[in-house]
Design a protein around this motif. Structure first.
Motif, PDB file in Angstrom:
ATOM      1  N   MET A  69       4.160   5.733   4.469  1.00 24.48           N
ATOM      2  CA  MET A  69       4.353   4.067   4.626  1.00 24.48           C
ATOM      3  C   MET A  69       3.270   3.288   3.695  1.00 24.48           C
ATOM      4  O   MET A  69       3.425   2.175   3.440  1.00 24.48           O
ATOM      5  CB  MET A  69       4.005   3.621   5.830  1.00 24.48           C
ATOM      6  CG  MET A  69       6.265   3.753   6.567  1.00 24.48           C
ATOM      7  SD  MET A  69       6.999   3.088   5.899  1.00 24.48           S
ATOM      8  CE  MET A  69       6.758   0.942   6.719  1.00 24.48           C
ATOM      9  N   SER A  72       3.309   3.830   0.355  1.00 27.35           N
ATOM     10  CA  SER A  72       5.382   3.342  -0.309  1.00 27.35           C
ATOM     11  C   SER A  72       5.495   2.708  -0.813  1.00 27.35           C
ATOM     12  O   SER A  72       6.439   1.707  -1.248  1.00 27.35           O
ATOM     13  CB  SER A  72       6.098   3.457   1.082  1.00 27.35           C
ATOM     14  OG  SER A  72       6.036   2.334   1.380  1.00 27.35           O
ATOM     15  N   VAL A  74       5.457  -0.598   1.076  1.00 26.85           N
ATOM     16  CA  VAL A  74       6.798  -1.013   1.981  1.00 26.85           C
ATOM     17  C   VAL A  74       6.242  -2.383   2.184  1.00 26.85           C
ATOM     18  O   VAL A  74       5.964  -3.853   3.004  1.00 26.85           O
ATOM     19  CB  VAL A  74       7.091  -0.725   3.209  1.00 26.85           C
ATOM     20  CG1 VAL A  74       7.409  -1.378   4.173  1.00 26.85           C
ATOM     21  CG2 VAL A  74       7.965  -0.047   2.060  1.00 26.85           C
ATOM     22  N   ARG A  77       5.473  -5.665   0.751  1.00 27.02           N
ATOM     23  CA  ARG A  77       6.389  -6.771   0.512  1.00 27.02           C
ATOM     24  C   ARG A  77       6.727  -6.996   1.943  1.00 27.02           C
ATOM     25  O   ARG A  77       6.714  -8.078   2.389  1.00 27.02           O
ATOM     26  CB  ARG A  77       7.865  -5.908   0.626  1.00 27.02           C
ATOM     27  CG  ARG A  77       8.134  -5.382  -0.672  1.00 27.02           C
ATOM     28  CD  ARG A  77       9.310  -4.514  -1.268  1.00 27.02           C
ATOM     29  NE  ARG A  77       8.907  -3.496  -1.144  1.00 27.02           N
ATOM     30  CZ  ARG A  77       8.703  -2.274  -2.186  1.00 27.02           C
ATOM     31  NH1 ARG A  77       9.060  -3.075  -3.046  1.00 27.02           N
ATOM     32  NH2 ARG A  77       8.584  -1.014  -1.253  1.00 27.02           N
ATOM     33  N   HIS A 219      12.997  -7.657   3.014  1.00 24.24           N
ATOM     34  CA  HIS A 219      11.757  -6.623   2.960  1.00 24.24           C
ATOM     35  C   HIS A 219      11.180  -7.043   5.097  1.00 24.24           C
ATOM     36  O   HIS A 219      10.562  -6.072   4.946  1.00 24.24           O
ATOM     37  CB  HIS A 219      10.573  -7.684   2.229  1.00 24.24           C
ATOM     38  CG  HIS A 219      11.040  -7.779   0.787  1.00 24.24           C
ATOM     39  ND1 HIS A 219      11.310  -6.828   0.175  1.00 24.24           N
ATOM     40  CD2 HIS A 219      10.946  -8.817   0.067  1.00 24.24           C
ATOM     41  CE1 HIS A 219      10.932  -7.211  -1.304  1.00 24.24           C
ATOM     42  NE2 HIS A 219      11.165  -8.321  -1.169  1.00 24.24           N
ATOM     43  N   PRO A 222      13.253  -2.812   6.158  1.00 26.15           N
ATOM     44  CA  PRO A 222      12.646  -1.312   6.146  1.00 26.15           C
ATOM     45  C   PRO A 222      11.714  -1.166   7.875  1.00 26.15           C
ATOM     46  O   PRO A 222      12.501  -0.140   8.006  1.00 26.15           O
ATOM     47  CB  PRO A 222      12.132  -1.090   5.167  1.00 26.15           C
ATOM     48  CG  PRO A 222      12.726  -3.029   3.931  1.00 26.15           C
ATOM     49  CD  PRO A 222      13.281  -3.263   4.865  1.00 26.15           C
ATOM     50  N   THR A 252      12.027   7.331   6.594  1.00 26.05           N
ATOM     51  CA  THR A 252      11.067   7.467   6.194  1.00 26.05           C
ATOM     52  C   THR A 252      10.935   7.584   4.413  1.00 26.05           C
ATOM     53  O   THR A 252      10.833   7.113   4.255  1.00 26.05           O
ATOM     54  CB  THR A 252       9.271   7.135   6.671  1.00 26.05           C
ATOM     55  OG1 THR A 252       9.487   6.711   8.056  1.00 26.05           O
ATOM     56  CG2 THR A 252       8.258   6.719   6.206  1.00 26.05           C
ATOM     57  N   LEU A 255      13.379   6.281   2.766  1.00 24.93           N
ATOM     58  CA  LEU A 255      12.985   4.678   1.809  1.00 24.93           C
ATOM     59  C   LEU A 255      12.083   4.373   1.073  1.00 24.93           C
ATOM     60  O   LEU A 255      12.015   4.036   0.370  1.00 24.93           O
ATOM     61  CB  LEU A 255      12.539   3.872   3.564  1.00 24.93           C
ATOM     62  CG  LEU A 255      11.058   2.477   2.898  1.00 24.93           C
ATOM     63  CD1 LEU A 255      13.111   1.854   3.491  1.00 24.93           C
ATOM     64  CD2 LEU A 255      10.802   1.828   4.327  1.00 24.93           C
ATOM     65  N   ASN A 259      13.010   3.161  -2.755  1.00 28.14           N
ATOM     66  CA  ASN A 259      11.749   2.192  -3.112  1.00 28.14           C
ATOM     67  C   ASN A 259      11.087   2.732  -4.440  1.00 28.14           C
ATOM     68  O   ASN A 259      10.540   2.094  -5.319  1.00 28.14           O
ATOM     69  CB  ASN A 259      10.525   1.654  -2.340  1.00 28.14           C
ATOM     70  CG  ASN A 259      10.955   1.208  -1.054  1.00 28.14           C
ATOM     71  OD1 ASN A 259      11.939   0.326  -1.213  1.00 28.14           O
ATOM     72  ND2 ASN A 259      10.286   1.034  -0.355  1.00 28.14           N
TER      73      ASN A 259
END
Length: 431
Positions: A69, A72, A74, A77, A219, A222, A252, A255, A259
């Motif tokens: 994470m 990534s 994430v 966002r 966003h 996730p 994960t 995800l 991305n």
């Protein structure tokens, strides 16, 4: 016997020896000096049997979730999606720091990963908005601590194994206090900014925010989706905590691939971080199991428990003394080491005083959170300072103070209203 054990612990820590080595040496001293049958020959089987504990397998998977994470994209966002929801609240981005940390905590299980990830996104915005540096940085360090209170949590897994409590109950118990603590953090920030408006130079937004809020909702899906995959699968009965960790890791990976961030370099970096952290935790855990067995075999745990209960103090006074002890210890001892070294001794005392070990697990985790932002050894303070790369760490020392106050308030609420921690476990897992 007690003095000898304390001597070895303190001398080893003072010499900056690895915590696992200090615990193992102390266990060896107790075993060889006081045990009727020395336990050193059993060290191998002990470590092998405990390293096979099914629940511990979840720890490296949660650690890798946090590592992935972190890499990534994430978090950027997530931060951008939450910012419009607080744009009209005095303190704006400081509240966004806390909310982002709370949401990210529901996927990572790690305070350090949460502080590092949210700090990387938030710190560049600090001076642009004219925010008071101590308060802004303190909110990131404190928000990061939510990673071990809001489930899933690596520390709760370790506590579960050491105290023989249900990790499912601990996860349920941590949800309401974790949410309330995040709200307390924001409440203290709001009070500080209203009392002293100069803490934030930028003014709350007055324009229409709904288009930005609605645009950012995808966003938020996730991290919330990962939370429901992990925690939801446990409470609907589809998976054990370990199986839920595996599902979360697979989700994960999916995800990160979605991305466009999944690559050999990202995987190797995540593997390295996971192995490094897992090895550190497991070495300490296994050494602690050997020490615990040595203490039980020589009767040290029973001796300490009996001696403390023999003081005759009222349970509340004894509880407050234990809390004060941990607040002091947290200033000088690394948190996972503090948990592993003291849980086998303190939990029997807590049970003897009439308190629920699941409830104590939540109070204990908040005390560990406090240790993460308490100078001079508070790890989250140094993580955020490393992300910041410049300036004095005194900003973080000062900025952590109001959030420590919020943690003490939360502990007070849990003492006054134990149901805040025990209500959900009783619903999801009736006894």
């Amino acid at each position: 016997m007690i003095k000898g054990a304390i001597f070895f612990l303190l001398i080893g820590l003072a010499l900056s020896l690895p915590v696992a080595a200090v615990l193992a040496i102390t266990g060896y001293y107790l075993s060889e000096t006081y045990a009727f049958i020395p336990m050193t020959r059993a060290a191998g089987p002990i470590m092998w049997s405990h390293s096979n504990d099914f629940i511990l397998i979840a720890a490296p998977m949660f650690i890798m979730m946090g590592e992935l994470m972190h890499r990534s994209g994430v978090s950027e966002r997530l931060f951008g999606a939450l910012a419009p929801w607080f744009a009209r609240v005095p303190g704006q981005l400081i509240h966004t720091n806390i909310a982002s940390s709370a949401v990210f905590a529901a996927t990572s299980g790690s305070s350090l990963a949460t502080a590092a990830t949210i700090g990387t996104v938030a710190v560049p915005n600090m001076d642009k908005g004219g925010y008071n540096r101590p308060l802004f940085l303190g909110s990131i360090a404190a928000g990061g601590t939510l990673g071990i209170l809001i489930p899933p949590s690596i520390n709760m897994i370790v506590y579960s194994v050491l105290s023989q409590t249900s990790v499912t109950d601990l996860y349920a118990a941590g949800f309401i206090p974790g949410t309330l603590l995040a709200m307390l953090f924001s409440g203290i920030v709001l009070f500080a900014v209203l009392a002293k408006p100069s803490l934030v130079k930028s003014k709350p937004s007055t324009g229409s925010l709904w288009p930005a809020r609605i645009a950012g909702l995808p966003h938020l899906l996730p991290p919330l989706g990962l939370f429901f995959v992990v925690v939801g699968s446990i409470y609907v009965g589809l998976a054990t905590p370990t199986e839920a960790a595996a599902l979360g890791l697979l989700a994960t990976l999916g995800l990160v691939a979605w991305n466009g961030k999944l690559s050999v370099a990202v995987l190797l970096s995540a593997f390295e971080g996971t192995v490094r952290t897992t090895c550190m935790i497991m070495l300490i855990v296994l050494a602690a199991f050997f020490l615990n067995l040595a203490m039980v075999s020589v009767g040290l745990v029973d001796t300490i428990t009996t001696a403390i209960l023999a003081l005759g103090w009222p349970p509340l006074m004894m509880l407050l003394a234990i809390i004060a002890f941990y607040l002091l210890l947290g200033c000088f001892m690394e948190t996972i080491s503090m948990m592993i070294a003291t849980t086998p001794i303190i939990v029997p005392v807590i049970i003897g005083l009439g308190y629920d070990p699941v409830w104590w697990g939540i109070v204990f985790v908040i005390l560990i959170e406090a240790a993460l932002i308490t100078p001079p050894v508070g790890m989250n303070l140094y993580i955020v300072q490393a992300v910041r790369k410049s300036g004095s760490i005194l900003d973080l020392f000062i900025g952590s103070i109001p959030f420590l106050l919020a943690m003490l308030i939360m502990i007070g609420l849990l003492i006054a209203l134990p149901g805040l921690a025990l209500w959900l476990p009783e619903i999801v897992n009736p006894r």
